[in-house]
Enzyme design. Structure first.
Site, PDB file in Angstrom:
ATOM      1  N   HIS A  46     -36.502 -26.051  31.570  1.00 59.04           N
ATOM      2  CA  HIS A  46     -36.764 -27.064  30.888  1.00 59.04           C
ATOM      3  C   HIS A  46     -36.766 -28.575  31.157  1.00 59.04           C
ATOM      4  CE1 HIS A  46     -36.740 -23.422  27.908  1.00 59.04           C
ATOM      5  NE2 HIS A  46     -37.167 -23.201  28.519  1.00 59.04           N
ATOM      6  N   GLU A  48     -36.393 -31.199  29.252  1.00 60.12           N
ATOM      7  CA  GLU A  48     -35.114 -32.126  28.314  1.00 60.12           C
ATOM      8  C   GLU A  48     -33.146 -31.740  30.168  1.00 60.12           C
ATOM      9  OE1 GLU A  48     -36.695 -29.738  27.143  1.00 60.12           O
ATOM     10  OE2 GLU A  48     -36.327 -30.102  24.911  1.00 60.12           O
ATOM     11  N   CYS A  76     -35.220 -25.764  22.514  1.00 60.23           N
ATOM     12  CA  CYS A  76     -34.422 -24.721  22.242  1.00 60.23           C
ATOM     13  C   CYS A  76     -33.283 -24.959  22.675  1.00 60.23           C
ATOM     14  CB  CYS A  76     -34.731 -24.191  23.095  1.00 60.23           C
ATOM     15  SG  CYS A  76     -34.739 -23.927  25.115  1.00 60.23           S
ATOM     16  N   CYS A  79     -31.568 -25.732  26.070  1.00 59.98           N
ATOM     17  CA  CYS A  79     -31.581 -27.507  26.279  1.00 59.98           C
ATOM     18  C   CYS A  79     -30.742 -28.100  24.560  1.00 59.98           C
ATOM     19  CB  CYS A  79     -32.557 -27.589  25.409  1.00 59.98           C
ATOM     20  SG  CYS A  79     -33.965 -27.188  26.920  1.00 59.98           S
TER      21      CYS A  79
END
Length: 148
Positions: A46, A48, A76, A79
């Site tokens: 992801h 992040e 999410c 993360c």
């Protein structure tokens, strides 16, 4: 947030969900990331996580004390956990995520009193632009018949 939006646009151009993130310390971008789970065959890739990995490598430390993370979409649970483990001081996100958001939308891991680190959260920064990018991406995918 503008730098994160540019990274999100790059992700969209590569067929990834358009999410971008930057880590900032002392007013300088020290980490950049864009969604890449499809291209990297990695569910943890992801934006992040990518940005924090980039910043940690630059600093030579997995702790990102005194840093802020700017991301175009509410993180999410995966993360949010990584943000806390990295000791990010301040999270700034654009669009809320009513399906998987873990910073206030579905759950709020950042406000969980039993956890030992609490990241300050600012939401809704350039939310329309961030959300619009995501909406356009998924509308295009639906129109083309590509899986979401």
């Amino acid at each position: 947030m503008q730098a994160a939006l540019e990274l999100a646009k790059e992700a969209a151009g590569l067929g990834e969900v358009p999410v971008g993130a930057v880590v900032v310390k002392n007013g300088e971008i020290i980490g950049r990331g864009r969604n890449a789970p499809i291209s990297q065959h990695d569910p943890s890739a992801h934006a992040e996580i990518q940005a924090m990995r980039n910043a940690a490598a630059l600093l030579g430390n997995y702790r990102l004390v005194g840093c802020s993370l700017f991301v175009t979409l509410e993180p999410c649970a995966m993360c949010a956990g990584a943000i806390q483990h990295a000791r990010i001081a301040h999270l700034v996100y654009g669009a809320s995520d009513p399906k998987t958001g873990a910073c206030g939308s579905v759950i709020d891991l950042m406000a969980e009193a039993r956890l030992n680190h609490h990241t300050e959260v600012t939401s809704g920064v350039l939310a329309q632009e961030c959300g619009g990018l995501l909406s356009a991406f998924f509308a295009s995918r639906r129109k083309s018949g590509k899986p979401q």
